[in-house]
Enzyme design. Structure first.
Site, short mmCIF file in Angstrom:
data_model
loop_
_atom_site.label_atom_id
_atom_site.label_comp_id
_atom_site.label_asym_id
_atom_site.label_seq_id
_atom_site.Cartn_x
_atom_site.Cartn_y
_atom_site.Cartn_z
N ASP A 11 -52.63 60.91 86.96
CA ASP A 11 -52.36 61.96 87.95
C ASP A 11 -52.48 63.31 87.25
O ASP A 11 -52.19 63.41 86.06
CB ASP A 11 -50.92 61.84 88.48
CG ASP A 11 -50.77 60.78 89.55
OD1 ASP A 11 -51.77 60.39 90.15
OD2 ASP A 11 -49.62 60.35 89.78
N ARG A 31 -60.68 61.37 90.77
CA ARG A 31 -60.07 61.55 92.09
C ARG A 31 -60.06 63.06 92.35
O ARG A 31 -59.64 63.83 91.49
CB ARG A 31 -58.63 61.04 92.10
CG ARG A 31 -57.90 61.36 93.43
CD ARG A 31 -56.37 61.29 93.29
NE ARG A 31 -55.88 59.98 92.99
CZ ARG A 31 -54.74 59.75 92.33
NH1 ARG A 31 -53.99 60.76 91.90
NH2 ARG A 31 -54.35 58.52 92.10
#
Ligand SMILES: Cc1cc2nc3c(=O)[nH]c(=O)nc-3n(C[C@H](O)[C@H](O)[C@H](O)COP(=O)(O)OP(=O)(O)OC[C@H]3O[C@@H](n4cnc5c(N)ncnc54)[C@H](O)[C@@H]3O)c2cc1C
Length: 309
Positions: free
Chosen positions: A130, A182
């Protein structure tokens, strides 16, 4: 103003201590968090798989300052990867480097991440790092390029935020190296010298980066609930003859389930990010900041449940 206040509150540890003991706040959290245990997260993944949607499990927790806490989080990730494999659910995992001791020592973080990535590799799984606030962007990418990617290849991928001015250059390098990316807009409050203050620019940048990744990237994850952008992605794929198997859409647990099912029904790969665990407060506050109307929405549900509907 509301967004700024909620994001500021998301970083206040003493508020978290107060809120965590509050049953109403825990009910609030349930809207966006799958539960507190690995079993509840695996069950959420199983339910998603039943809707032909894949999952990414995320153990909530960040900005860890003690090695023991980082080791505990690492062990939970090792158990999660085993539990996912044992249950046979279609799910990978997402990790925050600060949860693995990045702020304590990079060597410690590397040891923890290596254990997780070894296990993921053994299971044929995948680990996404992340992306945290812009204070970590360069450090995260350096750590990824120098320490993780050379050893673990595409078992590990990163996240790029369209809010940041630097992201076009980052995306180009990641594409060149064949890294799995992402793409999201970015959930943190950032200074104007590093991030676009105007949301229209964040959205415009998202579309530009998305199209680059769709054309030349390695199975990008397009993480957004923005309907205009989703339509644009579908039109771009059709126009450029990009097969839907070359990318996936990603959304957050509890957000726009209708759109999730619609996209999956339309033949697109869809993945849902499933956060779980006891450390839900900063995550919940970021979700409320994105859409303050959620406060009223969740309050309405909590009240309905309280009066027994
Ligand atoms: C799978 C996934 C992974 C992510 N990983 C990261 C990460 O690593 N780092 C990071 O900084 N950020 C991450 N994010 C968060 C992201 O940066 C945004 O903050 C968040 O997705 C909201 O932006 P949006 O693209 O949906 O667009 P927005 O313009 O914020 O929202 C578009 C529309 O989506 C709907 N919507 C958006 N958010 C909500 C919500 N909370 N509740 C209800 N409806 C909502 C609303 O209808 C809204 O009008 C991730 C998001 C997703 C989906």
């Amino acid at each position: 103003m509301m967004r700024h206040s909620l994001l500021w509150l998301s970083e206040q540890k003493q508020v978290f201590r107060f809120v965590r003991g509050n049953p109403l706040a825990r009910k609030f959290a349930h809207r966006f968090v799958a539960g507190e245990t690995i079993d509840s997260a695996v069950q959420a993944a199983r339910d998603l798989n039943g809707r032909k949607i894949t999952a990414t499990l995320d153990l909530l927790g960040e900005s860890i300052t003690e090695a023991g806490q980082a080791a505990a989080a690492r062990d939970t990730y090792l158990q999660m990867l085993d539990a996912i494999a044992k249950a046979g659910v279609q799910s990978n995992v997402s990790v925050k480097l600060t949860q693995m001791g990045f702020d304590i020592s990079e060597d410690l973080c590397l040891a923890n991440m290596s254990a997780i990535l070894d296990k993921a590799k053994a299971h044929g799984s995948f680990v996404r790092l992340d992306m945290e606030s812009s204070a970590y962007t360069q450090r995260t990418l350096d750590f990824f390029y120098q320490k993780l990617h050379p050893t673990f290849g595409n078992t590990v991928g990163v996240v790029i935020q369209s809010a940041l001015r630097r992201s076009a250059a980052d995306v180009d390098l990641l594409i060149e190296k064949g890294v799995r990316v992402r793409l999201c807009k970015g959930a943190y409050l950032e200074p104007a010298d590093v991030a676009f203050p105007d949301k229209a620019d964040v959205d415009k940048n998202y579309v530009m980066l998305m199209e680059r990744l769709m054309e030349r990237g390695n199975y990008p994850g397009l993480a957004t609930h923005d309907q205009v952008i989703l339509e644009r992605a579908k039109a771009f794929a059709a126009q450029q003859k990009i097969d839907p198997s070359r990318f996936e859409f990603q959304m957050l647990y509890g957000v726009r389930r209708d759109l999730q099912d619609q996209l999956r029904g339309g033949g697109y790969n869809m993945r849902v990010y499933v956060p779980f665990g006891t450390q839900w407060y900063p995550y919940l506050m970021r979700r409320l900041a994105e859409r303050p109307a959620n406060i009223a929405f969740i309050m309405g549900n909590v009240v309905k449940e309280a009066v027994g509907r």
